[in-house]
Design a protein around this motif. Structure first.
Motif, PDB file in Angstrom:
ATOM      1  N   ASP A  29       0.551  79.920 -51.466  1.00 35.92           N
ATOM      2  CA  ASP A  29       0.206  81.360 -51.608  1.00 35.92           C
ATOM      3  C   ASP A  29      -1.210  81.677 -52.288  1.00 35.92           C
ATOM      4  OD1 ASP A  29       2.824  81.905 -50.088  1.00 35.92           O
ATOM      5  OD2 ASP A  29       3.641  82.016 -52.212  1.00 35.92           O
ATOM      6  N   PHE A  30      -1.417  81.039 -53.198  1.00 35.82           N
ATOM      7  CA  PHE A  30      -2.747  81.311 -54.035  1.00 35.82           C
ATOM      8  C   PHE A  30      -3.674  80.874 -53.212  1.00 35.82           C
ATOM      9  CE2 PHE A  30      -6.245  79.445 -56.449  1.00 35.82           C
ATOM     10  CZ  PHE A  30      -6.589  80.526 -57.093  1.00 35.82           C
ATOM     11  N   ASP A  31      -3.676  79.582 -52.560  1.00 38.48           N
ATOM     12  CA  ASP A  31      -4.902  79.068 -51.784  1.00 38.48           C
ATOM     13  C   ASP A  31      -4.993  80.354 -50.447  1.00 38.48           C
ATOM     14  OD1 ASP A  31      -5.189  76.825 -53.219  1.00 38.48           O
ATOM     15  OD2 ASP A  31      -3.828  75.548 -52.043  1.00 38.48           O
ATOM     16  N   ALA A  32      -3.885  80.676 -49.920  1.00 40.90           N
ATOM     17  CA  ALA A  32      -4.104  81.640 -48.895  1.00 40.90           C
ATOM     18  C   ALA A  32      -4.643  82.800 -49.266  1.00 40.90           C
ATOM     19  CB  ALA A  32      -2.628  81.782 -48.251  1.00 40.90           C
ATOM     20  N   LEU A  33      -4.296  83.120 -50.550  1.00 39.40           N
ATOM     21  CA  LEU A  33      -5.085  84.529 -50.915  1.00 39.40           C
ATOM     22  C   LEU A  33      -6.438  84.325 -51.154  1.00 39.40           C
ATOM     23  CD1 LEU A  33      -4.882  87.385 -52.121  1.00 39.40           C
ATOM     24  CD2 LEU A  33      -4.009  86.084 -54.204  1.00 39.40           C
ATOM     25  N   LEU A  34      -6.933  83.302 -51.716  1.00 43.04           N
ATOM     26  CA  LEU A  34      -8.192  82.952 -52.266  1.00 43.04           C
ATOM     27  C   LEU A  34      -8.963  82.994 -50.661  1.00 43.04           C
ATOM     28  CD1 LEU A  34     -10.395  82.567 -54.384  1.00 43.04           C
ATOM     29  CD2 LEU A  34      -9.776  80.168 -54.330  1.00 43.04           C
ATOM     30  N   LYS A  35      -8.512  82.266 -49.972  1.00 39.26           N
ATOM     31  CA  LYS A  35      -9.243  82.071 -48.466  1.00 39.26           C
ATOM     32  C   LYS A  35      -9.446  83.272 -47.908  1.00 39.26           C
ATOM     33  CE  LYS A  35      -9.052  79.722 -44.153  1.00 39.26           C
ATOM     34  NZ  LYS A  35      -8.189  78.730 -43.257  1.00 39.26           N
ATOM     35  N   ALA A  36      -8.104  84.396 -47.961  1.00 38.58           N
ATOM     36  CA  ALA A  36      -8.447  85.661 -47.526  1.00 38.58           C
ATOM     37  C   ALA A  36      -9.379  86.502 -47.906  1.00 38.58           C
ATOM     38  CB  ALA A  36      -6.950  86.052 -47.505  1.00 38.58           C
ATOM     39  N   ASN A  60     -15.329  88.575 -47.589  1.00 37.58           N
ATOM     40  CA  ASN A  60     -16.558  88.493 -48.865  1.00 37.58           C
ATOM     41  C   ASN A  60     -16.446  89.284 -50.039  1.00 37.58           C
ATOM     42  OD1 ASN A  60     -18.597  87.457 -46.835  1.00 37.58           O
ATOM     43  ND2 ASN A  60     -18.400  89.344 -45.547  1.00 37.58           N
ATOM     44  N   MET A  61     -14.932  89.015 -50.564  1.00 37.50           N
ATOM     45  CA  MET A  61     -14.636  89.331 -51.616  1.00 37.50           C
ATOM     46  C   MET A  61     -14.531  88.281 -52.815  1.00 37.50           C
ATOM     47  SD  MET A  61     -12.132  92.500 -51.236  1.00 37.50           S
ATOM     48  CE  MET A  61     -10.817  91.624 -50.206  1.00 37.50           C
ATOM     49  N   LYS A  62     -14.915  88.353 -53.935  1.00 42.66           N
ATOM     50  CA  LYS A  62     -14.865  87.255 -55.061  1.00 42.66           C
ATOM     51  C   LYS A  62     -13.791  87.668 -55.825  1.00 42.66           C
ATOM     52  CE  LYS A  62     -19.335  86.115 -53.897  1.00 42.66           C
ATOM     53  NZ  LYS A  62     -19.494  84.684 -53.491  1.00 42.66           N
ATOM     54  N   GLY A 119     -12.075  76.970 -55.729  1.00 38.41           N
ATOM     55  CA  GLY A 119     -12.881  78.005 -55.622  1.00 38.41           C
ATOM     56  C   GLY A 119     -12.927  79.371 -56.219  1.00 38.41           C
ATOM     57  N   VAL A 120     -12.328  79.312 -57.073  1.00 38.63           N
ATOM     58  CA  VAL A 120     -12.492  80.875 -57.774  1.00 38.63           C
ATOM     59  C   VAL A 120     -13.799  81.179 -58.195  1.00 38.63           C
ATOM     60  CG1 VAL A 120     -10.068  80.555 -58.574  1.00 38.63           C
ATOM     61  CG2 VAL A 120     -11.839  79.847 -60.220  1.00 38.63           C
ATOM     62  N   ASP A 121     -14.229  82.227 -58.262  1.00 34.09           N
ATOM     63  CA  ASP A 121     -15.338  82.630 -58.526  1.00 34.09           C
ATOM     64  C   ASP A 121     -15.926  83.126 -59.947  1.00 34.09           C
ATOM     65  OD1 ASP A 121     -16.296  82.629 -55.655  1.00 34.09           O
ATOM     66  OD2 ASP A 121     -14.318  84.176 -55.412  1.00 34.09           O
ATOM     67  N   GLY A 122     -14.749  83.321 -60.614  1.00 34.03           N
ATOM     68  CA  GLY A 122     -15.197  83.694 -61.997  1.00 34.03           C
ATOM     69  C   GLY A 122     -13.850  83.773 -63.011  1.00 34.03           C
ATOM     70  N   PHE A 123     -14.010  83.727 -64.105  1.00 41.58           N
ATOM     71  CA  PHE A 123     -12.676  83.632 -65.080  1.00 41.58           C
ATOM     72  C   PHE A 123     -12.913  84.793 -66.100  1.00 41.58           C
ATOM     73  CE2 PHE A 123     -14.075  79.163 -64.076  1.00 41.58           C
ATOM     74  CZ  PHE A 123     -12.908  78.799 -63.595  1.00 41.58           C
ATOM     75  N   ARG A 124     -11.764  85.247 -66.625  1.00 44.20           N
ATOM     76  CA  ARG A 124     -11.755  86.446 -67.400  1.00 44.20           C
ATOM     77  C   ARG A 124     -10.803  85.726 -68.595  1.00 44.20           C
ATOM     78  NH1 ARG A 124      -7.291  89.158 -70.033  1.00 44.20           N
ATOM     79  NH2 ARG A 124      -8.214  91.063 -71.168  1.00 44.20           N
ATOM     80  N   LEU A 125     -11.567  85.398 -69.736  1.00 45.83           N
ATOM     81  CA  LEU A 125     -11.077  84.629 -70.975  1.00 45.83           C
ATOM     82  C   LEU A 125     -10.403  85.497 -71.888  1.00 45.83           C
ATOM     83  CD1 LEU A 125     -14.286  82.378 -71.460  1.00 45.83           C
ATOM     84  CD2 LEU A 125     -12.108  81.909 -69.985  1.00 45.83           C
ATOM     85  N   ILE A 148       9.610  92.625 -57.724  1.00 44.94           N
ATOM     86  CA  ILE A 148       8.176  92.144 -58.450  1.00 44.94           C
ATOM     87  C   ILE A 148       7.204  91.808 -57.528  1.00 44.94           C
ATOM     88  CG2 ILE A 148       7.542  90.428 -59.961  1.00 44.94           C
ATOM     89  CD1 ILE A 148      10.162  89.792 -61.064  1.00 44.94           C
ATOM     90  N   GLY A 149       5.885  92.364 -57.782  1.00 52.86           N
ATOM     91  CA  GLY A 149       4.765  92.054 -56.953  1.00 52.86           C
ATOM     92  C   GLY A 149       4.425  90.651 -56.964  1.00 52.86           C
ATOM     93  N   ASP A 150       3.720  90.257 -55.855  1.00 54.65           N
ATOM     94  CA  ASP A 150       3.434  88.920 -55.577  1.00 54.65           C
ATOM     95  C   ASP A 150       2.294  88.707 -54.903  1.00 54.65           C
ATOM     96  OD1 ASP A 150       4.215  89.426 -52.984  1.00 54.65           O
ATOM     97  OD2 ASP A 150       6.456  89.144 -53.615  1.00 54.65           O
ATOM     98  N   LEU A 151       1.872  87.366 -54.703  1.00 51.38           N
ATOM     99  CA  LEU A 151       0.737  86.858 -54.230  1.00 51.38           C
ATOM    100  C   LEU A 151       0.572  87.327 -52.597  1.00 51.38           C
ATOM    101  CD1 LEU A 151      -0.349  83.560 -55.549  1.00 51.38           C
ATOM    102  CD2 LEU A 151      -0.752  85.877 -56.674  1.00 51.38           C
ATOM    103  N   LYS A 152       1.726  87.335 -51.933  1.00 53.96           N
ATOM    104  CA  LYS A 152       1.823  87.484 -50.658  1.00 53.96           C
ATOM    105  C   LYS A 152       1.708  89.180 -50.375  1.00 53.96           C
ATOM    106  CE  LYS A 152       4.402  83.867 -48.779  1.00 53.96           C
ATOM    107  NZ  LYS A 152       5.871  83.199 -47.900  1.00 53.96           N
ATOM    108  N   GLY A 153       2.154  90.008 -51.405  1.00 55.61           N
ATOM    109  CA  GLY A 153       2.104  91.370 -51.297  1.00 55.61           C
ATOM    110  C   GLY A 153       0.411  91.645 -51.515  1.00 55.61           C
ATOM    111  N   ILE A 154      -0.232  90.972 -52.199  1.00 56.89           N
ATOM    112  CA  ILE A 154      -1.358  91.247 -52.409  1.00 56.89           C
ATOM    113  C   ILE A 154      -2.607  90.991 -51.038  1.00 56.89           C
ATOM    114  CG2 ILE A 154      -3.775  90.598 -53.528  1.00 56.89           C
ATOM    115  CD1 ILE A 154      -1.948  89.982 -56.305  1.00 56.89           C
ATOM    116  N   ILE A 155      -1.955  89.889 -50.514  1.00 53.83           N
ATOM    117  CA  ILE A 155      -2.677  89.257 -48.932  1.00 53.83           C
ATOM    118  C   ILE A 155      -2.437  90.648 -48.148  1.00 53.83           C
ATOM    119  CG2 ILE A 155      -2.674  88.019 -47.312  1.00 53.83           C
ATOM    120  CD1 ILE A 155      -1.742  85.652 -49.331  1.00 53.83           C
ATOM    121  N   GLU A 156      -1.062  91.208 -48.171  1.00 54.73           N
ATOM    122  CA  GLU A 156      -1.019  92.272 -47.178  1.00 54.73           C
ATOM    123  C   GLU A 156      -1.822  93.432 -47.288  1.00 54.73           C
ATOM    124  OE1 GLU A 156       3.149  93.774 -47.298  1.00 54.73           O
ATOM    125  OE2 GLU A 156       3.872  91.658 -47.131  1.00 54.73           O
TER     126      GLU A 156
END
Length: 582
Positions: free
Chosen positions: A111-118, A123-125, A224-230, A58-66
Motif C-alpha cells: 500500500d505504501f509503495d502504491a501511495l508513493l507511486k500515485a 508530481n507531488m513529493k 523513493g521518498v523525497d524528504g524526512f521529518r525528524l 481508522i484512516g489508512d494509506l488506501k484512504g489517502i490514495i483515494e
C-alpha cells in the motif's frame, strides 16, 4: 510530537538562498536561488484521521490514495504524513516498534509503495516522519537492551544503575508524574524517557545507534521518498552525566534539553551519510530557542540543515487569554528579517501538536469562521517562506467540544490530567484549558461530506467527528464558489503564479496598528500590498501605499473601502492583496 508548551522549530535540509539587495533595496530575480521546495506548499496529513477505506474507524494509506486527486486540486505539491510505522500506539505512532514495517491499521508495504507511486504520478513529493530520539519499548532493540547489562544492545539506550542511587530528577513531557527516569527491576536500573514511559530515549552517543538510523533513512530513500521529518531531533544529543538541573528548569526546557553538545556533528554526519547521497530533504523538529541557534543549524556553509520552521508564532496561543496581534507581527517580522539574507524559513500556525487554526488564531463562531479562516490562509500563503498547511484548515475545521477526560485519546491530555489531579490543581480550570488547547482538537476525522461520520469511515471513528460536519465539509464547499475551500485554492494559485509572494522582500507597515497586519512584498518591479484585519469589527489604517493601487488580486469580501487619502477600512477579518503601481 510535543506537549502544548513545547516550542519547536522544524528545519529542512537543502540548499540555502543568499539574498542580496539591489541599489533600490528591492530584491532582483537574478539574485535569488530558485528551488522547488521553496516554491511548494506542504500539506500535512494525520493518517489516522484522514480517510478510512476499510471501515475499521481508522484512516489508512488506501484512504489517502483515494483522496490524492482532492489534495492535488488544492494546488499543494508536498505531502507530509505523520508516522505510519509499526507501533503499539502509546503515542499514536510516535512510539515505533519496527522502522521498516507499516502499521497494520494503516495497511501494508505494498500500500505504501502504491501511495508513493500515485503521489509521484501527480508530481507531488512525499515527506516521511522519522522518530529517532526514542523508540517504542516494544522495539527489539529495547527488549534486548533491558534483558541484561552485558547485552550488545544495552548501550542503545540511556541506563542508570540503581546502585548509584536514584538518578537526578529529569522532567518528562508525557509522564503522569513528570519523571523521565523509569525504574526497571530486570536489571535493577533506570532508563531515560523524555516522553512516555513506553518511549525510551535512544543513545545517540553510541555510533552504532547513529548508523542504525542512517540505514533506516537509506532504506526509505531507496524506496523513493523525497524528504524526512525528524521528530524531536533537537533532544538527541545529551549530557550523559545527567547532572542535577536547577529548580524550575522545565519552564525553559529547550535551553536544558535541546541543542546538546554533539548535535551539530551528528547532523553533519547524517548529511554525509544520507542526505548528500540522495535527492531528498530533511525536516527536523527542533532548533533551539534563539535565532543564532537556528542559523547555526541552517546556514548553507554548515552542511547541516537550511530551512527554519519556527514554533514561536504558533506558541503565542498557549492559554485561554489568546494572543496579541502586536506579538504576532513582532515574531514573524523578526524571523523574516533574520532570514532575509541567508537561509530560508517555513510559515505555519497549526499542526498535529496544537488545536485548530481558526479556533486559536481566528474566530470559529458561525458568523466569522469563514472570513477569519480565509484571512488566516491569506496570511500563511503570502509570507516569505514555505507554507505548511494542516489538513482540514482549507475548509475551516474547528476545535471539538469534549466534556470529560474519558473522551480524550491523546496521552499528553490523559497523563496531564492525572498529574494535575495528583497535584491538587483546579480541575475545572484544567479541563477548560484542555478543551481549548488539546492536541485532540487537531486530530478529529476529516470532514468530507454530510453523510454518517462525515464520510470519513463506515465504522465507528477512533476519535469522534466534530458535530459541525453537516455544515463544514469538503463536498458542500466544493459546490460553493465563495467557500473557504475555493478561496484557499485561489490563494495557492496566486502564490504559485507570483514569485514575489515567495521570494520578494517583506516590509511591515503600520506596526503600531492594534487590529491590522499590513505588509508589502517586493521583487524586481513588482510590489504587492497585503492587508489583514485580525478583529471581529471594522478597522482602519492609514497607508500611503493604498493611494497607489493598480488591481485587487484577492479579497475575501466583495469590495474594499479605500478613500483618496490612503485610509483603508476593512470589514471584520477582511483580507486583501493588491498590486501596486510602479
Amino acid at each position: 510530537m510535543k506537549t502544548l508548551l513545547l516550542p519547536i522549530l522544524l528545519l529542512v535540509t537543502m540548499c540555502a538562498c543568499t539574498n542580496k539587495k539591489s541599489q533600490m533595496q528591492d530584491k532582483n530575480t537574478s539574485e535569488i536561488t530558485r528551488e522547488w521546495w521553496k516554491e511548494g506548499v506542504v500539506y500535512q496529513i494525520y493518517p489516522r484521521s484522514f480517510k478510512d477505506s476499510d471501515g475499521d474507524g481508522i484512516g489508512d494509506l488506501k484512504g489517502i490514495i483515494e483522496k490524492l486527486d482532492y489534495i492535488k486540486s488544492l494546488g499543494v505539491n508536498m505531502i507530509w504524513l505523520n508516522p505510519i510505522y509499526a507501533s503499539p500506539n502509546d503515542d499514536n505512532g510516535y512510539d515505533i516498534s519496527n522502522y521498516r514495517a507499516i502499521m497494520k491499521e494503516f495497511g501494508t508495504m505494498e500500500d505504501f509503495d502504491a501511495l508513493l507511486k500515485a503521489m509521484h504520478n501527480r508530481n507531488m513529493k512525499f515527506v516521511m516522519d522519522v522518530v529517532v530520539n526514542h523508540s517504542s519499548d516494544e522495539h527489539e532493540w529495547f527488549k534486548q537492551s533491558r534483558s541484561s547489562r552485558d547485552n550488545p544492545y544495552r548501550d542503545y539506550y540511556h541506563w542508570w544503575p540503581a546502585e548509584k542511587g536514584k538518578p537526578p530528577y529529569h522532567w518528562s513531557f508525557f509522564d503522569e508524574k513528570g519523571e523521565a527516569w523509569k525504574y526497571d527491576s530486570l536489571t535493577n536500573s533506570y532508563y531515560l524517557h523524555y516522553f512516555s514511559q513506553k518511549q525510551p530515549d535512544l543513545n545517540w552517543e553510541n555510533p552504532k545507534v547513529r548508523q542504525e538510523v542512517y540505514n533506516i533513512m537509506k532504506f526509505w530513500a531507496e524506496k523513493g521518498v523525497d524528504g524526512f521529518r525528524l521528530d524531536a531531533f533537537q533532544f538527541v544529543s545529551k549530557d550523559t552525566t545527567f547532572p542535577k538541573l536547577p529548580e524550575g528548569y522545565e519552564k525553559n526546557i529547550i535551553k536544558y534539553y535541546g541543542m546538546g553538545p554533539n548535535l551539530h556533528s551528528y547532523l553533519r554526519e547524517m548529511n554525509d551519510e544520507v542526505l548528500s547521497k540522495y535527492d531528498v530533504f530533511a525536516v527536523s523538529e527542533g532548533a533551539g530557542s534563539t535565532l543564532e541557534e537556528a542559523h547555526n543549524l541552517v546556514d548553507a556553509d554548515r552542511n547541516e540543515l537550511q530551512m527554519a520552521y519556527h514554533f514561536e508564532g504558533v506558541d503565542l496561543v498557549n492559554s485561554l487569554e489568546g494572543y496579541k496581534l502586536s506579538k504576532l507581527k513582532e515574531v514573524f517580522t523578526k524571523w523574516d528579517k533574520s532570514f532575509s539574507k541567508k537561509g530560508w524559513i517555513s510559515i505555519f500556525l497549526s499542526n498535529h501538536d496544537v488545536a485548530r487554526l481558526v479556533s486559536r488564531f481566528g474566530n470559529d463562531s458561525p458568523e466569522f469562521r469563514a472570513v477569519s479562516s480565509k484571512m488566516l490562509n491569506t496570511f500563511l500563503l503570502s509570507m516569505r517562506g514555505t507554507p505548511y498547511i494542516y489538513y482540514g484548515d482549507e475548509i475551516g475545521m474547528t476545535n471539538i467540544d469534549f466534556d470529560s477526560i474519558s473522551q480524550y485519546k491523546d496521552i499528553a491530555a490523559i497523563n496531564g490530567y492525572k498529574k494535575a489531579l495528583s497535584e491538587g490543581q483546579d480541575m475545572a480550570l484544567f479541563m477548560k484549558k484542555l478543551n481549548f488547547l488539546s492536541r485532540d482538537n487537531g486530530r478529529t476525522p476529516m470532514q468530507w461530506n454530510d453523510s454518517v461520520n462525515a464520510g470519513f469511515s463506515a465504522g465507528k471513528p477512533w476519535l469522534p467527528v466534530n458535530k459541525n460536519y453537516k455544515t463544514i465539509n469538503v463536498a458542500s464547499q466544493e459546490k460553493d464558489s465563495n467557500s473557504i475551500l475555493n478561496y484557499f485554492k485561489k490563494m495557492v494559485e496566486l502564490r504559485k503564479n507570483n514569485k514575489v509572494l515567495i521570494y520578494g522582500d517583506y516590509e511591515l507597515l503600520g506596526a503600531e496598528n492594534p487590529n491590522i497586519y499590513a505588509y508589502t512584498r517586493t521583487l524586481d518591479d513588482k510590489k504587492m500590498l497585503v492587508v489583514l484585519n485580525f478583529t471581529d469589527h471594522d478597522s482602519s489604517i492609514d497607508l500611503p501605499e493604498s493611494k497607489n493601487l493598480e488591481a485587487i488580486l484577492i479579497n475575501n469580501y466583495k469590495d474594499l473601502n479605500n478613500d483618496e487619502n490612503g485610509n483603508l477600512t476593512l470589514k471584520p477579518y477582511q483580507a486583501v492583496i493588491c498590486l501596486l503601481k510602479n
